[in-house]
Write an enzyme that holds these catalytic residues in place. Structure first.
Site, mmCIF file in Angstrom:
data_model
loop_
_atom_site.group_PDB
_atom_site.id
_atom_site.type_symbol
_atom_site.label_atom_id
_atom_site.label_comp_id
_atom_site.label_asym_id
_atom_site.label_seq_id
_atom_site.Cartn_x
_atom_site.Cartn_y
_atom_site.Cartn_z
ATOM 1 C CG HIS A 161 -1.818 1.130 1.402
ATOM 2 N ND1 HIS A 161 -3.175 1.054 1.157
ATOM 3 C CD2 HIS A 161 -1.588 2.414 1.791
ATOM 4 C CE1 HIS A 161 -3.727 2.246 1.398
ATOM 5 N NE2 HIS A 161 -2.776 3.082 1.786
ATOM 6 C CD GLU A 162 1.728 3.776 3.574
ATOM 7 O OE1 GLU A 162 2.056 4.831 2.996
ATOM 8 O OE2 GLU A 162 0.632 3.644 4.157
ATOM 9 C CG HIS A 165 0.257 6.080 -0.674
ATOM 10 N ND1 HIS A 165 -0.858 6.534 -1.371
ATOM 11 C CD2 HIS A 165 -0.209 5.664 0.536
ATOM 12 C CE1 HIS A 165 -1.931 6.385 -0.613
ATOM 13 N NE2 HIS A 165 -1.571 5.848 0.545
ATOM 14 C CG HIS A 171 -5.977 6.401 0.252
ATOM 15 N ND1 HIS A 171 -5.734 7.409 1.153
ATOM 16 C CD2 HIS A 171 -5.188 5.366 0.632
ATOM 17 C CE1 HIS A 171 -4.837 7.002 2.035
ATOM 18 N NE2 HIS A 171 -4.488 5.767 1.745
#
EC number: 3.4.24.-
Length: 235
Positions: A161-162, A165, A171
């Protein structure tokens, strides 16, 4: 032909390190975790490989001060999500050698809780990770931090997830504002509630990325600023 390889340098805080019998055991754990990260990144269908360059487990006596400097005042069981990213940037900018210099992404794994406390609020918003948006390859900015507080549930999903980014995706449900990428498609067209990794992570879609995330990552990877992730395939 060029291959896309995102190279990581992982550091672990002393509390994380303490859970293991040896530094080698920490490295083994992170190596297994990265198999999980690769499986999730594969769902982008962009032929991105993740490569673990190395792991430095910090111990009490060797831990840089930026971790303790990032605790939430009055709530010392929490790391301040904004502060840890800022302090990591500063630290690795000043210690830009060895694996930190070679890595496309530097990621800190911690066992403490992480949170955000807005001015005037008394309740801490607890989060699992924080990172510098769209900052892969950007020296002094290419950092993130993830909470992993369980021996069994390797938090590959948080690292993935990070990472995404850092690779230019917001998101699900969010537009491109704040990405620092004027022409990024953003992810406003993919509702958060669809349950992908950058959304609410439901049973059906929680182990894969949405089409919007894919397009955002694809866009950043098309820019010269992401050139560090490209290498000759024969390597």
């Amino acid at each position: 032909d060029d291959c896309i390889v995102v190279e990581y340098y992982i550091v672990t805080d002393s509390r994380f390190t303490q859970r293991f019998d040896s530094d080698q055991a920490v490295t083994d754990y992170v190596t297994v975790m990265f198999t999980g990260v690769q499986n999730l990144i594969d769902t982008l269908n962009l032929d991105i490989k993740v490569r673990l360059l190395g792991v430095t487990p910090y111990h009490k006596e060797s831990e840089p001060s930026f971790i303790d400097d990032s605790l939430l005042p009055g709530h010392e069981t929490y790391v301040d999500a904004r502060k840890i990213v800022r302090n990591m940037k500063f630290y690795f900018c000043n210690h830009n050698t060895g694996l930190a210099k070679s890595a496309d992404i530097i990621m800190l794994l911690i066992t403490r809780k992480m949170g955000v406390l807005d001015p005037g609020d008394t309740d801490i918003s607890e989060i699992a990770g924080a990172s510098s948006i769209s900052s892969v390859c950007q020296r002094c900015n290419n950092v993130g931090a993830c909470v992993d507080n369980s021996d069994y549930n390797e938090r590959a999903d948080t690292v993935a997830h990070e990472s995404v980014h850092l690779l230019g995706s917001p998101h699900d449900g969010e537009g491109p504002n704040g990405l620092g990428l004027p022409n990024s498609p953003g992810a406003a067209n993919c509702p958060d509630s669809d349950g992908y990794i950058m959304g609410t992570r439901n049973e059906q879609n929680g182990k894969k990325f949405s089409e919007c995330t894919k397009q955002c990552v694809k866009y950043l990877l098309s820019l010269p600023r992401a050139s560090c992730v490209y290498e000759n395939c024969s390597k």
